[in-house]
Design a protein around this motif. Structure first.
Motif, short mmCIF file in Angstrom:
data_model
loop_
_atom_site.label_atom_id
_atom_site.label_comp_id
_atom_site.label_asym_id
_atom_site.label_seq_id
_atom_site.Cartn_x
_atom_site.Cartn_y
_atom_site.Cartn_z
N SER A 36 1.22 12.77 20.21
CA SER A 36 1.72 12.27 18.91
C SER A 36 0.58 11.37 18.37
CB SER A 36 2.79 11.17 19.79
OG SER A 36 3.89 12.04 20.08
N VAL A 37 -0.33 10.88 19.11
CA VAL A 37 -1.35 10.22 18.24
C VAL A 37 -2.17 10.99 17.32
CG1 VAL A 37 -3.58 9.11 18.59
CG2 VAL A 37 -1.69 8.41 19.89
N ARG A 38 -2.42 12.41 18.01
CA ARG A 38 -3.19 13.35 16.99
C ARG A 38 -2.26 13.45 15.84
NH1 ARG A 38 -2.18 18.66 19.49
NH2 ARG A 38 -0.38 18.42 18.44
N ASP A 39 -1.18 13.88 15.97
CA ASP A 39 0.06 14.08 14.94
C ASP A 39 0.05 12.86 13.63
OD1 ASP A 39 0.08 16.80 15.92
OD2 ASP A 39 2.00 16.35 16.73
N LEU A 40 0.02 11.92 14.26
CA LEU A 40 0.18 10.61 13.36
C LEU A 40 -1.06 10.37 12.34
CD1 LEU A 40 0.92 7.70 16.14
CD2 LEU A 40 2.56 8.63 14.16
N TRP A 41 -2.17 11.01 12.50
CA TRP A 41 -3.20 11.02 11.67
C TRP A 41 -2.94 11.90 10.50
CZ3 TRP A 41 -6.53 7.43 11.16
CH2 TRP A 41 -6.78 6.46 12.47
N HIS A 42 -1.84 12.65 10.39
CA HIS A 42 -1.41 13.36 9.40
C HIS A 42 -0.87 12.55 8.13
CE1 HIS A 42 -2.95 17.12 11.01
NE2 HIS A 42 -2.10 17.05 12.31
N ALA A 43 -1.55 11.50 7.58
CA ALA A 43 -1.12 10.82 7.03
C ALA A 43 -0.30 10.85 5.46
CB ALA A 43 -1.98 9.25 6.93
N ASP A 44 -0.65 12.00 4.86
CA ASP A 44 -0.22 12.46 3.90
C ASP A 44 1.43 12.49 3.57
OD1 ASP A 44 -0.89 14.55 5.39
OD2 ASP A 44 -0.84 16.17 3.52
N ARG A 45 1.96 12.75 4.86
CA ARG A 45 3.40 12.95 4.88
C ARG A 45 4.02 12.64 6.12
NH1 ARG A 45 0.37 16.87 6.56
NH2 ARG A 45 0.95 18.16 8.06
N PRO A 46 5.24 12.05 6.10
CA PRO A 46 5.76 11.61 7.15
C PRO A 46 6.05 12.72 8.35
CG PRO A 46 7.23 10.97 5.41
CD PRO A 46 5.93 11.84 4.99
N LEU A 47 6.03 12.61 9.74
CA LEU A 47 6.46 13.52 10.67
C LEU A 47 7.80 13.86 10.62
CD1 LEU A 47 4.56 11.99 13.76
CD2 LEU A 47 4.07 14.03 12.50
N ALA A 48 8.14 15.03 10.59
CA ALA A 48 9.34 15.68 10.34
C ALA A 48 10.14 15.19 11.61
CB ALA A 48 9.31 17.02 10.12
N ASP A 49 9.49 15.09 12.73
CA ASP A 49 10.06 15.18 14.06
C ASP A 49 9.90 13.43 14.68
OD1 ASP A 49 7.55 15.48 14.76
OD2 ASP A 49 7.99 16.55 16.61
N ALA A 50 9.73 12.63 13.80
CA ALA A 50 9.47 11.29 14.26
C ALA A 50 10.76 10.74 14.77
CB ALA A 50 9.18 10.33 13.00
N ALA A 51 11.80 10.92 14.64
CA ALA A 51 13.04 10.34 15.18
C ALA A 51 12.99 10.85 16.47
CB ALA A 51 14.17 10.34 14.18
N GLU A 52 12.93 12.20 16.73
CA GLU A 52 13.04 12.69 17.77
C GLU A 52 12.08 12.49 19.02
OE1 GLU A 52 12.25 17.52 19.30
OE2 GLU A 52 13.30 17.16 17.72
N ARG A 53 10.75 12.00 18.55
CA ARG A 53 9.69 11.54 19.36
C ARG A 53 10.06 10.24 19.60
NH1 ARG A 53 3.84 14.06 17.76
NH2 ARG A 53 4.58 15.91 16.66
N GLY A 65 0.87 -1.47 0.01
CA GLY A 65 0.05 0.00 0.08
C GLY A 65 0.83 1.27 -0.03
N GLY A 66 2.11 1.23 0.34
CA GLY A 66 2.93 2.25 0.36
C GLY A 66 2.51 3.32 1.64
N GLY A 67 3.42 4.09 1.63
CA GLY A 67 3.61 5.03 3.12
C GLY A 67 2.47 5.68 3.60
N GLU A 68 1.44 6.11 2.82
CA GLU A 68 0.28 6.67 3.31
C GLU A 68 -0.78 5.66 4.11
OE1 GLU A 68 -3.49 9.88 2.29
OE2 GLU A 68 -1.95 9.49 0.86
N VAL A 69 -0.54 4.32 3.55
CA VAL A 69 -1.36 3.16 4.15
C VAL A 69 -0.84 2.61 5.44
CG1 VAL A 69 -2.05 0.78 3.68
CG2 VAL A 69 -2.27 2.34 1.82
N VAL A 70 0.45 2.77 5.26
CA VAL A 70 1.26 2.46 6.62
C VAL A 70 1.01 3.44 7.53
CG1 VAL A 70 3.66 2.48 7.63
CG2 VAL A 70 3.17 1.31 5.52
N ARG A 71 1.09 4.78 7.17
CA ARG A 71 0.62 5.88 8.27
C ARG A 71 -0.69 5.86 8.92
NH1 ARG A 71 4.50 8.39 4.93
NH2 ARG A 71 3.27 9.05 3.48
#
Length: 147
Positions: free
Chosen positions: A56-73, A16-22
């Motif tokens: 973090s859960v709220r921000d995970l719902w922005h599935a159209d793009r990866p979180l820029a600060d995912a590694a920091e989180r 499915g790709g990145g958006e499906v994963v997110r």
């Protein structure tokens, strides 16, 4: 290691790709949020942790793009008590469920940042394991089947 995530779901995540994963990991983390937030709210010295989880859960719902600060989180989350190595292990029931919720969020953040299906499957596995434990510990529960 065998996974609780059904083969068809794992295949859909791989294909499915990145958006499906997110979207998938956002749903898993959302399902686990009441566990972490409910079990850790009001705990002395941890006042910011439930807020961090919920944000973090709220921000995970922005599935159209990866979180820029995912590694920091992920790094911040890995400082949580639940994810620290412990020679004695986790034996308290509340701590066990909070551990699976934190683990689920960790994999969700990793998958959201990378789009990797393997991290998404691990996220689902953490959530399904917790639901299966509920089924074993709560009379008449069918949480795993509902997932």
């Amino acid at each position: 290691m065998q996974t609780l995530v059904e083969g068809a779901v794992a295949e859909a995540l791989h294909d499915g790709g990145g958006e499906v994963v997110r979207l998938y990991v956002a749903a898993c983390a959302e399902r686990m949020a009441p566990l972490f937030v409910g079990l850790r709210a009001g705990e002395a010295g941890r006042e910011a942790d439930p807020d961090f989880y919920a944000e973090s859960v709220r921000d995970l719902w922005h599935a159209d793009r990866p979180l820029a600060d995912a590694a920091e989180r992920v790094r911040r989350l890995e400082q949580f008590w639940e994810l620290q190595p412990n020679e004695e292990g986790i034996t308290d029931v509340a701590d066990t469920y909070a551990f699976f919720a934190a683990l689920c969020l960790r994999y969700a953040l990793l998958a959201h940042g990378s789009g990797k299906a393997g991290d998404a499957v691990s996220c689902g596995h953490a959530a399904l394991t917790a639901m299966g434990m509920f089924d074993q510990n709560v009379t008449g529960a069918g949480f795993l089947a509902e997932e």
